[in-house]
Design a protein around this motif. Structure first.
Motif, PDB file in Angstrom:
ATOM      1  N   ILE A  55      14.022  24.759  23.402  1.00 22.87           N
ATOM      2  CA  ILE A  55      12.924  23.796  23.530  1.00 22.87           C
ATOM      3  C   ILE A  55      11.815  24.128  22.542  1.00 22.87           C
ATOM      4  N   THR A  79      19.790  18.512  22.827  1.00 23.85           N
ATOM      5  CA  THR A  79      19.366  17.879  24.083  1.00 23.85           C
ATOM      6  C   THR A  79      20.518  17.844  25.081  1.00 23.85           C
ATOM      7  N   ARG A  82      21.237  21.318  26.413  1.00 17.66           N
ATOM      8  CA  ARG A  82      20.270  21.666  27.476  1.00 17.66           C
ATOM      9  C   ARG A  82      20.647  20.971  28.776  1.00 17.66           C
ATOM     10  N   PHE A  88      15.559  25.270  33.758  1.00 15.54           N
ATOM     11  CA  PHE A  88      14.283  25.898  33.396  1.00 15.54           C
ATOM     12  C   PHE A  88      13.363  26.000  34.615  1.00 15.54           C
ATOM     13  N   ALA A 111      19.064  11.727  33.431  1.00 22.17           N
ATOM     14  CA  ALA A 111      19.554  11.690  32.041  1.00 22.17           C
ATOM     15  C   ALA A 111      21.070  11.773  31.988  1.00 22.17           C
TER      16      ALA A 111
ATOM     17  N   PHE B 284       3.088  15.249  28.243  1.00 18.74           N
ATOM     18  CA  PHE B 284       3.643  16.353  29.022  1.00 18.74           C
ATOM     19  C   PHE B 284       4.975  15.936  29.646  1.00 18.74           C
ATOM     20  N   GLU B 285       4.961  14.724  30.202  1.00 18.76           N
ATOM     21  CA  GLU B 285       6.155  14.230  30.874  1.00 18.76           C
ATOM     22  C   GLU B 285       7.323  14.106  29.901  1.00 18.76           C
ATOM     23  N   LEU B 288       8.721  17.441  29.250  1.00 21.77           N
ATOM     24  CA  LEU B 288       9.483  17.900  30.416  1.00 21.77           C
ATOM     25  C   LEU B 288      10.853  17.220  30.475  1.00 21.77           C
ATOM     26  N   LEU B 289      10.844  15.904  30.249  1.00 25.14           N
ATOM     27  CA  LEU B 289      12.105  15.159  30.292  1.00 25.14           C
ATOM     28  C   LEU B 289      13.059  15.654  29.208  1.00 25.14           C
ATOM     29  N   LYS B 290      12.508  15.942  28.038  1.00 21.06           N
ATOM     30  CA  LYS B 290      13.347  16.470  26.953  1.00 21.06           C
ATOM     31  C   LYS B 290      13.972  17.804  27.376  1.00 21.06           C
ATOM     32  N   THR B 291      13.175  18.616  28.047  1.00 24.05           N
ATOM     33  CA  THR B 291      13.683  19.902  28.530  1.00 24.05           C
ATOM     34  C   THR B 291      14.877  19.697  29.469  1.00 24.05           C
ATOM     35  N   PHE B 294      16.810  14.756  28.536  1.00 25.92           N
ATOM     36  CA  PHE B 294      16.611  13.366  28.116  1.00 25.92           C
ATOM     37  C   PHE B 294      16.567  13.363  26.585  1.00 25.92           C
ATOM     38  N   SER B 295      17.354  12.499  25.964  1.00 25.36           N
ATOM     39  CA  SER B 295      17.331  12.420  24.501  1.00 25.36           C
ATOM     40  C   SER B 295      16.149  11.566  24.051  1.00 25.36           C
ATOM     41  N   THR B 296      15.883  11.611  22.735  1.00 31.94           N
ATOM     42  CA  THR B 296      14.805  10.781  22.190  1.00 31.94           C
ATOM     43  C   THR B 296      15.066   9.307  22.506  1.00 31.94           C
ATOM     44  N   ASP B 298      16.718   8.153  25.027  1.00 31.34           N
ATOM     45  CA  ASP B 298      16.472   7.936  26.468  1.00 31.34           C
ATOM     46  C   ASP B 298      14.982   7.704  26.713  1.00 31.34           C
ATOM     47  N   ALA B 382       8.635  12.510  21.559  1.00 33.95           N
ATOM     48  CA  ALA B 382      10.032  12.858  21.830  1.00 33.95           C
ATOM     49  C   ALA B 382      10.671  13.625  20.680  1.00 33.95           C
ATOM     50  N   ASP B 385       9.157  19.387  19.442  1.00 29.47           N
ATOM     51  CA  ASP B 385       9.774  20.386  20.321  1.00 29.47           C
ATOM     52  C   ASP B 385       9.201  20.228  21.731  1.00 29.47           C
ATOM     53  N   PRO B 386      10.035  20.159  22.754  1.00 35.39           N
ATOM     54  CA  PRO B 386       9.524  19.942  24.114  1.00 35.39           C
ATOM     55  C   PRO B 386       8.443  20.945  24.531  1.00 35.39           C
ATOM     56  N   GLU B 387       8.653  22.191  24.150  1.00 37.11           N
ATOM     57  CA  GLU B 387       7.680  23.214  24.557  1.00 37.11           C
ATOM     58  C   GLU B 387       6.317  22.944  23.933  1.00 37.11           C
ATOM     59  N   MET B 390       4.627  19.892  25.606  1.00 34.88           N
ATOM     60  CA  MET B 390       4.015  20.248  26.895  1.00 34.88           C
ATOM     61  C   MET B 390       2.772  21.100  26.692  1.00 34.88           C
TER      62      MET B 390
END
Lengths: 223, 395
Positions: A55, A79, A82, A88, A111, B284-285, B288-291, B294-296, B298, B382, B385-387, B390
């Protein structure tokens, strides 16, 4: 197996506020183990955990999962990886406050090409195991910190991931919840899951198979 | 994959209810803007369409007399000259002007009843009959339904019209035009030319203009060209009348459409600001969804559905309200400016017309900006990087 090769992460590279968060870290993590990253605050534990969890992209270095390099893969591939392999647990829990505990738990399944309702039994089983089944339909804001953390664990495990990344999972919770988490992590290890945890918690360090101490972005000691 | 898209759809609807304030602000803002834009556009189109109908009812050519560049009465013997022009089928002398009833003003048209051709159209008659040669000088009239409604009269009743010299003139209603909303007939009083001459105290030997009808095989423009030898006349054809109508309504409508389009842009800005207000939460959401995996695509799908649902709901409702505001409430505050007719009573029903092009253009100026202001930031988040997404959101 997770293998890190000379991982470096520099934030704001080339700018006046450049920060070297992780520097030249190489590490091998065998499957079915609890591996702890420890060290003082700001030493790069969370950054390294995020890089392992795909991530956060490192500035340089390589990551291999089961011998396959993954960093050059597409965002879509990472993605999906993951989605299929990782769970996580974040230091700040990161539950969506307007949702109930159960809705948060089922969120990762949206997803996937599956009906989240099919995972209800598993959610109930995990919630019961972590002692928060009676809070399933409560909004997140109605839960205590410890309950929220337990819900976060259920969310991370709902897809039955091969790898679990947990960032300071016991830092904001009481002793009872901490004990539940220790037991959960040990059970997961017994089932062959790989768990990477960043923590200062001495009790958690005690149950680890490997402990890697970090300081100023570098790995300084391995036990 | 169907289950996944169903999940994403479900999540989109969840987001709409979760971000209630943003949803409410966008819906209300778009509702107000689209209601007004729709009312103006639908009315403008209705007026232009009415103008087209009115022009079809008008004669092929109208011949007026000019003196010093101003329209004056035309000698009636010009009719003979016009009738001899090749391609002219008939020439109908007219005397027309305006008359007051109470505080209202209406158009009075006097026709030579003996020369009213059977092929002329003044709109259909709802009750009674149109004028015949026997009505010449007898005070019989055919009136628009609007007048009938205002004065509460029906066929067989008498009405009093005041002339310019404030003399009372009694007329007998023999027919009613049918269409209440037709601009052409709504405020019209048709009488024999003898009655009109008397009413307007017009001198013998003169009329206001001539209605000229051309042979079927001939183009009005060609006939008009053949009349160019006549000095001091102005010849109006249907195209010219239509251009005049459309220029009037189009310009007024255009000003309003421009103003309300500016408002729509404002609405888009409100949508954008709302996107920013919830931006940190949304950012943030997305992280989180990417983590979670969820793809871009999506993420874009989720935000796209949200925006489409919001945009289409608010815009569709706005258009319905705009239609109701114009067609049923007669667009208070808008009708006078748009029509610009001080003498048209409020009882006049605005002609409202909804075309596919209007509907499409309203959707285009509402839904597209909303899509851009919500989907683009989501896409930018999206692909981060998800981190980082967030962390930045939490900062």
């Amino acid at each position: 197996m997770i293998e890190l090769r000379q991982i470096t992460k520099i934030y704001n590279k080339g700018k006046f506020n450049e920060v070297v968060a992780v520097q030249d870290v190489s590490l091998k993590i065998e499957d079915g183990k609890i591996v702890v990253l420890t060290g003082p605050s700001g030493c790069g534990k969370t950054t390294l955990l995020s890089i392992m969890g795909l991530i956060l992209t490192p500035t340089s270095g390589e990551i291999l999962y089961d011998g396959e390099p993954v960093l050059e893969s597409s965002d879509y591939w990472k993605t999906n990886f993951r989605k299929e392999k990782f769970g996580f647990v974040f230091q700040h829990i990161n539950l969506l406050p307007q949702y109930t505990a159960l809705e948060n738990i089922l969120l990762p399944l949206y997803a996937k090409d599956t009906d989240p309702g099919d995972f209800m039994d598993r959610a109930v089983e995990l919630l019961s195991k972590l002692g928060v089944i009676e809070r399933a339909n409560y909004l997140v804001e109605q839960l205590s910190g410890g309950e929220q953390q337990r819900v976060a664990f259920v969310r991370a495990l709902i897809k039955d991931p091969k790898y679990l990344f947990a960032d300071e999972p016991t830092v904001f919770v009481d002793e009872d919840t901490s004990r539940i988490i220790y037991r959960l992590l040990q059970d997961l290890r017994d089932k062959g899951k790989t768990i990477v945890v960043s923590t200062h918690d001495p009790e958690l360090i005690k149950i680890a198979d490997e402990v890697h101490r970090m300081d100023r972005g570098r790995l300084v000691q391995t036990k | 994959m169907i289950k996944k898209h169903r999940n994403l759809l479900s999540y989109s609807f969840d987001c709409l209810s979760r971000y209630r304030m943003r949803t409410a602000v966008i819906v209300v803002t778009f509702l107000i803007a689209t209601t007004m834009v729709s009312a103006v556009l639908f009315t403008k189109e209705g007026l232009e369409r009415e103008a087209e109908i009115s022009v079809k009812m008008a004669p092929d050519l109208t011949v007026q007399y000019l003196k010093a560049g101003r329209v004056e009465l035309i000698p009636i013997d010009y009719a003979d000259t016009i009738a001899k022009v090749e391609g002219v089928k008939s020439v109908v002398p007219r005397i027309w002007g305006y008359a007051g009833i109470s505080t209202y003003t209406f158009t009075v048209i006097g026709l030579e009843t003996s020369s009213i051709p059977t092929y002329t159209t003044f709109g259909s008659i709802e009750s009674g009959r149109f004028l015949t040669p026997e009505d010449a000088g007898k005070g019989n009239i055919v009136i628009g339904k609007l007048i009938a409604g205002l004065l509460n009269v029906k066929v067989g009743d008498d009405i009093i019209l005041l002339s310019e010299s404030v003399e009372a003139n009694k007329f007998h209603v023999v027919g009613l035009f049918s269409d209440a909303s037709s601009i052409y007939t709504a405020d019209m009083i048709v009488m024999s030319i003898e009655d009109a001459r008397k009413f307007f105290r017009m001198p013998d030997g003169y009329v206001t203009d001539f209605a000229v009808y051309v042979e079927d095989y001939e183009q009005p423009a060609n006939v008009a060209a053949k009349m160019s030898f006549m000095p001091n006349v102005r010849i109006l054809d249907q195209d010219l009348l239509l251009r005049g109508y459309k220029a009037a309504y189009g310009a007024r409508g255009g000003i309003f459409v421009t103003l309300w389009t500016i408002l729509l842009v404002g609405a888009a800005l409100v949508a954008f600001s709302q996107a920013v207000v919830v931006g940190h939460e949304s950012k943030f959401e997305v992280g989180l969804l990417k983590t979670f995996g969820f793809s871009t695509l999506d993420i874009i799908e989720v935000r796209l559905v949200e925006s489409l649902v919001l945009g289409f709901f608010a815009t569709s409702l706005g258009m319905v309200l705009g239609y109701v505001y114009a067609a049923y409430l007669n667009a208070p505050g808008l009708v006078d400016i748009l029509l610009g007719w001080a003498f048209l009573p409020r009882e006049f029903r605005l002609p409202v017309y909804v075309s596919w092009s209007s509907v499409f253009s309203i959707y285009a100026v509402t839904v597209l900006p909303l899509l851009i202001t919500t989907v683009v930031p989501a896409w930018l988040n999206a692909i981060t990087d998800p981190e980082l997404a967030m962390r930045r959101a939490a900062a």
